[in-house]
Design a protein around this motif. Structure first.
Motif, PDB file in Angstrom:
ATOM      1  N   SER A  65       0.810  -1.214   0.000  1.00  0.00           N
ATOM      2  CA  SER A  65       0.000   0.000   0.000  1.00  0.00           C
ATOM      3  C   SER A  65       0.845   1.266   0.000  1.00  0.00           C
ATOM      4  O   SER A  65       0.319   2.354   0.005  1.00  0.00           O
ATOM      5  CB  SER A  65      -0.930   0.022   1.224  1.00  0.00           C
ATOM      6  OG  SER A  65      -0.179  -0.029   2.409  1.00  0.00           O
ATOM      7  N   ALA A  89      -7.503  11.158  -2.521  1.00  0.00           N
ATOM      8  CA  ALA A  89      -7.611   9.755  -2.101  1.00  0.00           C
ATOM      9  C   ALA A  89      -8.638   9.597  -0.991  1.00  0.00           C
ATOM     10  O   ALA A  89      -9.347   8.585  -0.919  1.00  0.00           O
ATOM     11  CB  ALA A  89      -6.241   9.247  -1.643  1.00  0.00           C
ATOM     12  N   GLU A  95      -9.384   4.241   0.162  1.00  0.00           N
ATOM     13  CA  GLU A  95      -8.187   4.705  -0.527  1.00  0.00           C
ATOM     14  C   GLU A  95      -7.414   5.762   0.258  1.00  0.00           C
ATOM     15  O   GLU A  95      -6.375   6.235  -0.183  1.00  0.00           O
ATOM     16  CB  GLU A  95      -8.570   5.285  -1.901  1.00  0.00           C
ATOM     17  CG  GLU A  95      -9.150   4.269  -2.862  1.00  0.00           C
ATOM     18  CD  GLU A  95      -8.145   3.194  -3.236  1.00  0.00           C
ATOM     19  OE1 GLU A  95      -6.966   3.534  -3.440  1.00  0.00           O
ATOM     20  OE2 GLU A  95      -8.527   2.021  -3.309  1.00  0.00           O
TER      21      GLU A  95
END
Length: 236
Positions: A65, A89, A95
């Motif tokens: 990530s 994001a 996200e």
């Protein structure tokens, strides 16, 4: 059907009676910190952090990530870019970033102090190298505790990486990151987000953050009541 068997089947149908939905709890346990690293340099820094993430993954560390971008701009532009990416994001489910890091150099930038203030006001973590990121690269190989220009650091790196300009070799000693951290701390680079002395670098803090990202937010546990009932059933 025996009373024991009925109780076991009932417990399987009703996980909420044992403390909540196990599928949702498992999903929560598997979440890792999402880290955004935005770098001033487009080549060396970008290569370093992406390969570092791969290095930790090869050592059973999951940092998939970790999103690294090199944009090749001044420190204020780096922080602004990170803020824009973080905000965009955050609008998408799942996200959002739990940490945002900007990696910049002292170099000859006149607006470094502005970048430090902007980052502090917006909860962005700043890793600063003085004179430049090359000091962090060099500290993977050797000690160095005296003032140096970028050209001088490049020459010293070439002792270990032949013809070094910006690109890191396919084989780089990422395993020496703890040695590099120790050298940085001995040089006085302990305060993250502040301008360091020359030589100095707080990149070690970004490395530590990526390394910690492998750890789940909650430790997985085995539902003991289910396990015990399985064992009891086998014994019967």
């Amino acid at each position: 059907m025996s009373t024991t068997t009925a109780a076991f089947m009932s417990s399987r149908r009703s996980p909420e009676k044992r403390g909540g939905d196990l599928s949702r709890r498992t999903e929560f346990r598997r979440q890792k910190p999402r880290i955004l690293v935005v770098c001033e340099g487009k080549v060396t820094e970008d290569q370093y952090f992406n390969r570092l993430a791969a290095f930790f993954k090869a050592s059973s560390v999951d940092v998939t990530s970790c999103d690294v971008e090199g944009i090749g701009q001044d420190p204020v532009s780096v922080v602004k870019h990170a803020l824009d990416k973080r905000d965009r994001a955050a609008q998408k489910k799942g996200e959002g970033y739990s940490q945002v890091w900007c990696v910049v150099d002292v170099d000859q930038h006149p607006n470094l102090e502005d970048a430090i203030l902007l980052a502090k006001r917006n909860n962005v973590r700043l890793a600063i190298s003085n004179m430049c990121f090359e000091i962090w690269v060099l500290w993977h190989f050797q000690d160095h505790n005296s003032y140096a220009t970028k050209d001088q650091l490049v020459e010293k790196i070439r002792v270990h990486i032949k013809n070094y300009v910006k690109d890191l070799p396919p084989v780089f000693p990422f395993g020496a990151h703890e040695d590099a951290k120790a050298r940085a701390l001995r040089a006085g680079s302990a305060t993250v987000g502040a301008r360091t002395n020359n030589p100095g670098s707080t990149v070690w803090a970004v490395v530590d953050a990526i390394k910690r990202a492998r750890t789940p937010t909650v430790r997985a546990t085995t539902p003991r009541n289910i396990t015990n009932r399985h064992d009891s059933k086998r014994r019967n």
